[in-house]
Design a protein around this motif. Sequence first.
Motif, mmCIF file in Angstrom:
data_model
loop_
_atom_site.group_PDB
_atom_site.id
_atom_site.type_symbol
_atom_site.label_atom_id
_atom_site.label_comp_id
_atom_site.label_asym_id
_atom_site.label_seq_id
_atom_site.Cartn_x
_atom_site.Cartn_y
_atom_site.Cartn_z
ATOM 1 N N TYR A 61 -1.652 2.066 -9.780
ATOM 2 C CA TYR A 61 -2.393 1.755 -11.356
ATOM 3 C C TYR A 61 -3.042 3.051 -11.232
ATOM 4 O O TYR A 61 -3.681 2.871 -10.436
ATOM 5 C CB TYR A 61 -2.736 0.684 -11.221
ATOM 6 C CG TYR A 61 -3.767 0.495 -12.921
ATOM 7 C CD1 TYR A 61 -2.518 0.650 -14.164
ATOM 8 C CD2 TYR A 61 -4.463 -0.160 -12.829
ATOM 9 C CE1 TYR A 61 -3.631 0.756 -15.176
ATOM 10 C CE2 TYR A 61 -5.562 -0.318 -14.092
ATOM 11 C CZ TYR A 61 -4.906 -0.153 -15.277
ATOM 12 O OH TYR A 61 -5.588 0.227 -15.982
ATOM 13 N N MET A 62 -3.600 3.531 -12.117
ATOM 14 C CA MET A 62 -4.089 4.472 -12.278
ATOM 15 C C MET A 62 -5.138 4.880 -13.817
ATOM 16 O O MET A 62 -3.701 4.624 -14.495
ATOM 17 C CB MET A 62 -4.148 6.288 -11.791
ATOM 18 C CG MET A 62 -5.059 6.707 -12.059
ATOM 19 S SD MET A 62 -4.949 8.756 -11.169
ATOM 20 C CE MET A 62 -4.571 8.129 -9.685
ATOM 21 N N ALA A 63 -5.838 4.258 -14.199
ATOM 22 C CA ALA A 63 -6.919 4.266 -15.314
ATOM 23 C C ALA A 63 -7.830 5.069 -15.324
ATOM 24 O O ALA A 63 -8.609 4.999 -14.818
ATOM 25 C CB ALA A 63 -6.349 2.861 -16.026
ATOM 26 N N ILE A 80 -10.927 6.788 -25.836
ATOM 27 C CA ILE A 80 -9.561 6.707 -25.282
ATOM 28 C C ILE A 80 -9.238 5.745 -24.044
ATOM 29 O O ILE A 80 -9.581 6.870 -22.491
ATOM 30 C CB ILE A 80 -8.984 8.209 -25.757
ATOM 31 C CG1 ILE A 80 -9.448 8.607 -26.345
ATOM 32 C CG2 ILE A 80 -7.856 8.190 -25.438
ATOM 33 C CD1 ILE A 80 -8.952 7.674 -27.649
ATOM 34 N N ALA A 81 -8.400 5.462 -23.469
ATOM 35 C CA ALA A 81 -8.170 4.234 -22.704
ATOM 36 C C ALA A 81 -6.452 5.238 -21.715
ATOM 37 O O ALA A 81 -5.608 4.784 -22.882
ATOM 38 C CB ALA A 81 -8.271 2.204 -22.204
ATOM 39 N N ASP A 82 -6.619 5.821 -20.976
ATOM 40 C CA ASP A 82 -5.344 6.307 -20.185
ATOM 41 C C ASP A 82 -4.615 5.636 -19.144
ATOM 42 O O ASP A 82 -5.828 5.222 -18.315
ATOM 43 C CB ASP A 82 -5.524 7.427 -20.277
ATOM 44 C CG ASP A 82 -3.893 8.423 -20.166
ATOM 45 O OD1 ASP A 82 -3.349 8.007 -19.212
ATOM 46 O OD2 ASP A 82 -4.210 9.832 -20.308
ATOM 47 N N VAL A 130 -6.510 2.677 -27.910
ATOM 48 C CA VAL A 130 -7.644 3.549 -28.699
ATOM 49 C C VAL A 130 -8.704 2.520 -29.093
ATOM 50 O O VAL A 130 -8.383 1.428 -29.777
ATOM 51 C CB VAL A 130 -7.516 4.328 -29.851
ATOM 52 C CG1 VAL A 130 -8.916 4.822 -30.553
ATOM 53 C CG2 VAL A 130 -6.358 5.831 -29.882
ATOM 54 N N LEU A 131 -9.936 3.186 -29.012
ATOM 55 C CA LEU A 131 -11.060 1.644 -29.377
ATOM 56 C C LEU A 131 -12.196 2.232 -28.842
ATOM 57 O O LEU A 131 -13.084 3.847 -29.662
ATOM 58 C CB LEU A 131 -11.298 0.640 -28.131
ATOM 59 C CG LEU A 131 -10.391 0.591 -26.737
ATOM 60 C CD1 LEU A 131 -10.170 0.867 -26.009
ATOM 61 C CD2 LEU A 131 -11.267 -0.657 -26.036
ATOM 62 N N GLU A 161 -0.397 3.402 -27.913
ATOM 63 C CA GLU A 161 0.661 3.648 -27.924
ATOM 64 C C GLU A 161 1.101 3.477 -26.910
ATOM 65 O O GLU A 161 0.294 3.237 -25.691
ATOM 66 C CB GLU A 161 -0.048 5.010 -28.294
ATOM 67 C CG GLU A 161 -0.309 5.491 -29.186
ATOM 68 C CD GLU A 161 -0.718 7.359 -29.649
ATOM 69 O OE1 GLU A 161 -0.380 7.796 -28.215
ATOM 70 O OE2 GLU A 161 -1.015 7.831 -30.457
ATOM 71 N N GLY A 162 2.479 3.579 -26.049
ATOM 72 C CA GLY A 162 3.436 3.235 -25.234
ATOM 73 C C GLY A 162 4.068 2.282 -24.746
ATOM 74 O O GLY A 162 4.790 2.061 -23.706
#
Length: 240
Positions: free
Chosen positions: A159-161, A181-183, A206-207, A217-218
């Motif tokens: 897991y990578m964020a 933006i959290a990816d 998106v926060l 999204e996703g």
Amino acid sequence: MCRILGAEIRRLLVPLALICAAHAFAAPSAPAMPPGYFIDPAQAAAARPVDRVLADGDFTLAIHRRYANPTEANLLAIAEATYPPRARLIDRAIAMDTQIGSDSSRTPLWWCEGIGVGRVPYAITAGALAYYSMLTEHFREHDFRETGAQNLIWADFSYMASITPRDNYYLDDRLIADVYIADMNLSWSFDDGTFVPTSTAHRIVVLTRDGTVIAIEGDGGTQEDMAMSTRRRPESTKAR
């Protein structure tokens, strides 16, 4: 008669002009949470490691979170604690005729398919991270109860964020200022001696600066791949 009609028209047009002007200068409506989504407050407040790596042996795990300050760390935690509508996932499981397990009634849903090691994520959430981490920890202790009494050869969870600020972001043809933006990226794979399934998920959240989730999204787009195992479990390692 013309003067009377002209005055009447002007009388009707003045209120209309005032209404249009009011709309033109009104503040834009505040962004709202996507319909049906919710945040688990306990998970949003829970402490999580920046990095956690278990790289030795056949059952491995790698978790990496990237943020620059406490504000970004808090917003990333909120993104991880944001869950999709439960009814949507239940309806999807019914439509796909998939099993989701008896534990689905006791927790916010992040999956709509699979039980045990075969659970496929619909959304990357704190619950998904905890579940795959739990499996990895059990397997490292040679506890394979979650596999349906079948030992695995290996398993890997990653897991990578990251979270980054944006001065402006286009959302539904609107320009939203000052957002984060959290990816988030997740991968789960294992080898049962016959097949090697891999689930790969990607999520964007998106926060606003105050922690309001305004877009996701996703979710539901997890990619599932299947390969044949190149290894076979020795008879002595098979569960009895």
